[in-house]
Write an enzyme that holds these catalytic residues in place. Structure first.
Site, PDB file in Angstrom:
ATOM      1  N   GLY A   8      38.488  27.331   3.162  1.00 30.18           N
ATOM      2  CA  GLY A   8      39.296  28.613   3.496  1.00 30.18           C
ATOM      3  C   GLY A   8      40.270  28.449   4.437  1.00 30.18           C
ATOM      4  N   THR A  10      43.243  27.644   4.294  1.00 31.73           N
ATOM      5  CA  THR A  10      44.784  28.068   4.082  1.00 31.73           C
ATOM      6  C   THR A  10      44.764  29.471   4.445  1.00 31.73           C
ATOM      7  N   ASP A  13      42.084  33.691   8.475  1.00 36.96           N
ATOM      8  CA  ASP A  13      41.022  33.394   9.573  1.00 36.96           C
ATOM      9  C   ASP A  13      40.960  31.755   9.728  1.00 36.96           C
ATOM     10  N   GLY A  86      36.081  30.211   2.686  1.00 42.39           N
ATOM     11  CA  GLY A  86      36.711  30.418   1.484  1.00 42.39           C
ATOM     12  C   GLY A  86      36.093  31.514   0.491  1.00 42.39           C
ATOM     13  N   ALA A  87      36.884  32.224   0.008  1.00 44.68           N
ATOM     14  CA  ALA A  87      36.361  33.391  -0.863  1.00 44.68           C
ATOM     15  C   ALA A  87      37.480  33.913  -1.588  1.00 44.68           C
ATOM     16  N   TYR A 100      34.244  35.719 -11.555  1.00 44.77           N
ATOM     17  CA  TYR A 100      34.732  34.430 -10.727  1.00 44.77           C
ATOM     18  C   TYR A 100      34.315  34.739  -9.076  1.00 44.77           C
ATOM     19  N   THR A 132      30.252  40.140   5.493  1.00 46.12           N
ATOM     20  CA  THR A 132      31.340  41.127   5.786  1.00 46.12           C
ATOM     21  C   THR A 132      30.753  42.620   5.877  1.00 46.12           C
ATOM     22  N   GLU A 134      31.732  44.725   4.341  1.00 50.91           N
ATOM     23  CA  GLU A 134      31.498  45.614   2.815  1.00 50.91           C
ATOM     24  C   GLU A 134      30.112  45.445   2.242  1.00 50.91           C
ATOM     25  N   TYR A 161      32.799  42.276  -5.000  1.00 52.63           N
ATOM     26  CA  TYR A 161      33.128  41.313  -3.849  1.00 52.63           C
ATOM     27  C   TYR A 161      31.764  41.600  -2.947  1.00 52.63           C
ATOM     28  N   LYS A 165      29.048  38.858  -2.010  1.00 53.28           N
ATOM     29  CA  LYS A 165      28.900  38.341  -0.641  1.00 53.28           C
ATOM     30  C   LYS A 165      27.370  38.650  -0.057  1.00 53.28           C
ATOM     31  N   HIS A 191      39.445  42.750   9.880  1.00 46.98           N
ATOM     32  CA  HIS A 191      40.360  42.143  11.032  1.00 46.98           C
ATOM     33  C   HIS A 191      41.826  41.569  10.371  1.00 46.98           C
ATOM     34  N   ARG A 196      47.943  38.248   7.946  1.00 45.14           N
ATOM     35  CA  ARG A 196      47.083  38.802   7.046  1.00 45.14           C
ATOM     36  C   ARG A 196      47.549  39.011   5.479  1.00 45.14           C
TER      37      ARG A 196
HETATM   38  P1  NDP Z   1      42.035  35.216   2.969  1.00 42.59           P
HETATM   39  O1  NDP Z   1      41.979  35.758   1.649  1.00 42.59           O
HETATM   40  O2  NDP Z   1      43.165  34.976   3.868  1.00 42.59           O
HETATM   41  O3  NDP Z   1      41.652  33.618   2.700  1.00 42.59           O
HETATM   42  C1  NDP Z   1      40.684  33.128   1.937  1.00 42.59           C
HETATM   43  C2  NDP Z   1      40.697  31.625   1.764  1.00 42.59           C
HETATM   44  O4  NDP Z   1      39.613  31.149   0.605  1.00 42.59           O
HETATM   45  C3  NDP Z   1      42.131  31.049   1.134  1.00 42.59           C
HETATM   46  O5  NDP Z   1      42.181  29.746   2.172  1.00 42.59           O
HETATM   47  C4  NDP Z   1      41.856  30.572  -0.115  1.00 42.59           C
HETATM   48  O6  NDP Z   1      42.562  29.350  -0.537  1.00 42.59           O
HETATM   49  C5  NDP Z   1      40.329  30.320  -0.026  1.00 42.59           C
HETATM   50  N1  NDP Z   1      39.772  30.206  -1.448  1.00 42.59           N
HETATM   51  C6  NDP Z   1      39.739  31.171  -2.209  1.00 42.59           C
HETATM   52  N2  NDP Z   1      39.322  30.992  -3.591  1.00 42.59           N
HETATM   53  C7  NDP Z   1      38.822  29.606  -3.390  1.00 42.59           C
HETATM   54  C8  NDP Z   1      37.896  28.781  -4.046  1.00 42.59           C
HETATM   55  N3  NDP Z   1      37.514  28.899  -5.334  1.00 42.59           N
HETATM   56  N4  NDP Z   1      37.701  27.532  -3.516  1.00 42.59           N
HETATM   57  C9  NDP Z   1      38.057  27.071  -2.043  1.00 42.59           C
HETATM   58  N5  NDP Z   1      38.843  28.122  -1.412  1.00 42.59           N
HETATM   59  C10 NDP Z   1      39.085  29.089  -1.802  1.00 42.59           C
HETATM   60  O7  NDP Z   1      40.700  35.759   3.846  1.00 42.59           O
HETATM   61  P2  NDP Z   1      40.456  35.807   5.197  1.00 42.59           P
HETATM   62  O8  NDP Z   1      40.851  34.577   6.014  1.00 42.59           O
HETATM   63  O9  NDP Z   1      40.988  37.244   5.743  1.00 42.59           O
HETATM   64  O10 NDP Z   1      39.096  35.963   5.402  1.00 42.59           O
HETATM   65  C11 NDP Z   1      38.059  34.897   5.521  1.00 42.59           C
HETATM   66  C12 NDP Z   1      36.514  35.058   5.064  1.00 42.59           C
HETATM   67  O11 NDP Z   1      36.265  35.968   5.649  1.00 42.59           O
HETATM   68  C13 NDP Z   1      36.519  35.228   3.677  1.00 42.59           C
HETATM   69  O12 NDP Z   1      35.452  34.841   3.086  1.00 42.59           O
HETATM   70  C14 NDP Z   1      36.365  37.031   3.472  1.00 42.59           C
HETATM   71  O13 NDP Z   1      35.657  37.286   2.506  1.00 42.59           O
HETATM   72  C15 NDP Z   1      35.703  36.913   4.704  1.00 42.59           C
HETATM   73  N6  NDP Z   1      36.004  38.368   5.527  1.00 42.59           N
HETATM   74  C16 NDP Z   1      37.128  38.974   5.936  1.00 42.59           C
HETATM   75  C17 NDP Z   1      37.254  39.936   6.409  1.00 42.59           C
HETATM   76  C18 NDP Z   1      38.990  40.374   6.915  1.00 42.59           C
HETATM   77  O14 NDP Z   1      38.926  41.618   7.255  1.00 42.59           O
HETATM   78  N7  NDP Z   1      39.650  39.524   6.848  1.00 42.59           N
HETATM   79  C19 NDP Z   1      36.348  40.772   6.852  1.00 42.59           C
HETATM   80  C20 NDP Z   1      35.127  40.245   6.745  1.00 42.59           C
HETATM   81  C21 NDP Z   1      34.907  39.065   5.708  1.00 42.59           C
HETATM   82  P3  NDP Z   1      44.148  29.934  -1.022  1.00 42.59           P
HETATM   83  O15 NDP Z   1      45.054  29.994   0.191  1.00 42.59           O
HETATM   84  O16 NDP Z   1      44.508  28.836  -1.698  1.00 42.59           O
HETATM   85  O17 NDP Z   1      44.066  31.142  -1.902  1.00 42.59           O
HETATM   86  P1  GDP Z   2      38.801  46.323   2.537  1.00 43.38           P
HETATM   87  O1  GDP Z   2      38.252  47.232   3.342  1.00 43.38           O
HETATM   88  O2  GDP Z   2      38.320  45.146   2.407  1.00 43.38           O
HETATM   89  O3  GDP Z   2      39.044  46.885   0.728  1.00 43.38           O
HETATM   90  O4  GDP Z   2      40.398  45.999   2.722  1.00 43.38           O
HETATM   91  P2  GDP Z   2      41.626  46.525   2.220  1.00 43.38           P
HETATM   92  O5  GDP Z   2      42.817  46.577   3.191  1.00 43.38           O
HETATM   93  O6  GDP Z   2      42.326  46.031   0.800  1.00 43.38           O
HETATM   94  O7  GDP Z   2      41.587  48.395   2.117  1.00 43.38           O
HETATM   95  C1  GDP Z   2      41.053  49.136   3.108  1.00 43.38           C
HETATM   96  C2  GDP Z   2      41.168  50.597   2.716  1.00 43.38           C
HETATM   97  O8  GDP Z   2      42.288  51.105   2.300  1.00 43.38           O
HETATM   98  C3  GDP Z   2      40.297  50.845   1.473  1.00 43.38           C
HETATM   99  O9  GDP Z   2      39.617  51.908   1.570  1.00 43.38           O
HETATM  100  C4  GDP Z   2      41.273  51.098   0.317  1.00 43.38           C
HETATM  101  O10 GDP Z   2      40.919  51.956  -0.601  1.00 43.38           O
HETATM  102  C5  GDP Z   2      42.603  51.580   1.229  1.00 43.38           C
HETATM  103  N1  GDP Z   2      43.878  51.738   0.329  1.00 43.38           N
HETATM  104  C6  GDP Z   2      44.546  52.565   0.434  1.00 43.38           C
HETATM  105  N2  GDP Z   2      45.623  52.250  -0.333  1.00 43.38           N
HETATM  106  C7  GDP Z   2      45.655  50.945  -0.132  1.00 43.38           C
HETATM  107  C8  GDP Z   2      46.377  50.103  -1.114  1.00 43.38           C
HETATM  108  O11 GDP Z   2      47.571  50.211  -1.464  1.00 43.38           O
HETATM  109  N3  GDP Z   2      45.957  48.924  -0.930  1.00 43.38           N
HETATM  110  C9  GDP Z   2      44.879  48.228  -0.436  1.00 43.38           C
HETATM  111  N4  GDP Z   2      44.319  46.870  -0.377  1.00 43.38           N
HETATM  112  N5  GDP Z   2      43.892  49.375   0.111  1.00 43.38           N
HETATM  113  C10 GDP Z   2      44.478  50.677   0.112  1.00 43.38           C
END
Ligand code: NDP
Ligand code: GDP
Length: 357
Positions: A8, A10, A13, A86-87, A100, A132, A134, A161, A165, A191, A196
């Site tokens: 992950g 790219t 995080d 990655g996720a 998936y 997470t 979640e 999701y 997880k 975060h 983002r």
């Molecule tokens: P992103 O969605 O920004 O990044 C996810 C990364 O996973 C990307 O590099 C994506 O690649 C890669 N990826 C997706 N599918 C696959 C696959 N099949 N094989 C290999 N790589 C894959 O997420 P964040 O950086 O925000 O989060 C990082 C991790 O932390 C994730 O696991 C997320 O679930 C977890 N997390 C995030 C939180 C947040 O608030 N951000 C909170 C708690 C947990 P590509 O760029 O090609 O899509």
């Molecule tokens: P999550 O906490 O991992 O689901 O992160 P999100 O940023 O996707 O969503 C945070 C909260 O915002 C969730 O409770 C969503 O239901 C709420 N939300 C309200 N409107 C939107 C929207 O248009 N898009 C997304 N992604 N979330 C929304």
């Protein structure tokens, strides 16, 4: 020199973590997916021509659904630390592609752990699993006495999701206990950052606010404004990931700010950053936000103009209403504290998105 492998890389995080580890003198390997167009925008600034000497950042094509590929990369890299970031990370999208998500976010974690075991690297390689908030699902009765979710709070995931997880969480813990591996879960609350993904609520809001201020968009459509989240800055949170892998004993940690905010208030803060004051009227699907005051002469939005409306397509079949984490353990054991507060996070995101617009 330590070697780290980031799945992950790219993503949001992955890009901040790669920066942090390179600054600390690591050799960093990242796994990226092959895509029909470039997907490395967040890490392009780290990439150096592979023909130069002393290249410390290397990318490998791979996918968490492909065991042989994961084994081969880990065999080649021989990492001291693996960060499994990655996720498929979007909660709403996970309702559309649940199988998936189970494969990537759940079984993908197992593939990493098994690869390390198959290669006999259990004693060498430390593993960080991106768990997470979640997992908690926001159930009121599962909070601790002080009103937070902590490392001992029960889980109750509310999306495919979250359910995928939770497998990742438990299989990481199980491999730690069964095979004495240094494998840890960071239970990270939401975060955000200017990097983002554009469909998460914070970034969706800051991008749309910038576009509305610059008169390139009329209205921002959102779902549940009553949800509350514990939002921190991704830069602070990748520092915590690294610290989790530097301890004497492998354990799981909650990483959070300990404060929670309504989505509605995030909207208010983003518009305020652009000098636009909002009033909210109506309830549920009929709620709207209108311009109450425009303090920035550059933007000239008319008073009373509706800039936010509700579109129920963004509601989730099951919602996590409220998340708030207890960072006590990470403060005391890891010495970790966030440097950013929500105001500085919103400011940075708005400044970047106004620049982009
Ligand atoms: P992103 O969605 O920004 O990044 C996810 C990364 O996973 C990307 O590099 C994506 O690649 C890669 N990826 C997706 N599918 C696959 C696959 N099949 N094989 C290999 N790589 C894959 O997420 P964040 O950086 O925000 O989060 C990082 C991790 O932390 C994730 O696991 C997320 O679930 C977890 N997390 C995030 C939180 C947040 O608030 N951000 C909170 C708690 C947990 P590509 O760029 O090609 O899509
Ligand atoms: P999550 O906490 O991992 O689901 O992160 P999100 O940023 O996707 O969503 C945070 C909260 O915002 C969730 O409770 C969503 O239901 C709420 N939300 C309200 N409107 C939107 C929207 O248009 N898009 C997304 N992604 N979330 C929304």
């Amino acid at each position: 020199m330590k070697t780290a492998l980031i799945t992950g890389v790219t993503g949001q995080d992955g890009s901040y973590l790669a920066e942090l580890l390179l600054e600390k003198g690591y050799k960093v390997h990242g796994i990226k997916r092959r895509a029909s167009s470039f997907n490395t925008q967040r890490i392009d600034h780290l990439y150096v021509d592979q023909h130069e000497n002393h290249v410390n950042f290397k990318l490998h094509y791979g996918d968490l659904t492909d065991s042989t590929n994961i084994i081969r990369i880990i065999q080649e890299v021989q990492p001291d630390e693996i960060y499994n970031l990655g996720a498929m990370s979007h909660v709403k999208v996970s309702f559309d592609s649940p199988e998936y998500v189970a494969n990537v976010d759940g079984i993908g974690t197992l593939r990493i752990l098994e690869a390390v075991r198959i290669l006999g690297l259990e004693k060498k390689t430390r593993i960080y699993q991106a768990s997470t908030s979640e997992l908690y699902g926001g159930l009121e009765e599962n909070k601790n006495a002080a009103g937070f979710y902590d490392e001992n709070s029960p889980f109750y995931p509310r999306s495919p999701y979250g359910v995928a997880k939770i497998y990742g969480f438990w299989i990481t813990k199980n491999y730690r206990e069964a095979y004495n591996m240094y494998a840890c879960n960071g239970i990270l609350f939401n975060h955000e950052s200017p990097r983002r993904g554009e469909t998460f609520v914070t970034r969706k809001i800051t991008m749309a606010t910038a576009a509305i201020a610059k008169r390139k968009q009329e209205v921002l459509y959102l779902g549940n404004l009553d949800a509350q989240r514990d939002w921190g800055h991704a830069k602070d949170y990748v520092e915590a990931m690294w610290r989790i892998l530097q301890q004497d004993v492998a354990e799981d940690y909650v990483i959070a700010t300990g404060k929670t905010t309504y989505v509605r208030d995030f909207v208010r803060m983003a518009f305020a950053e652009a000098g636009i004051e909002l009033t909210f009227e109506g309830k549920n699907e009929n709620e709207v936000a209108k311009v109450a005051k425009c303090n920035n002469p550059e933007y000239q939005l008319e008073i009373g103009k509706t800039v936010v409306k509700i579109d129920p397509q963004y509601y989730r079949p099951t919602e996590v209403d409220l998340l708030i984490g207890d960072p006590t353990k990470s403060k005391t054991k890891l010495g970790w504290e966030p440097k950013y507060d929500l105001a500085s996070l919103v400011k940075e995101m708005m400044q970047e998105d106004l620049k982009i617009m």
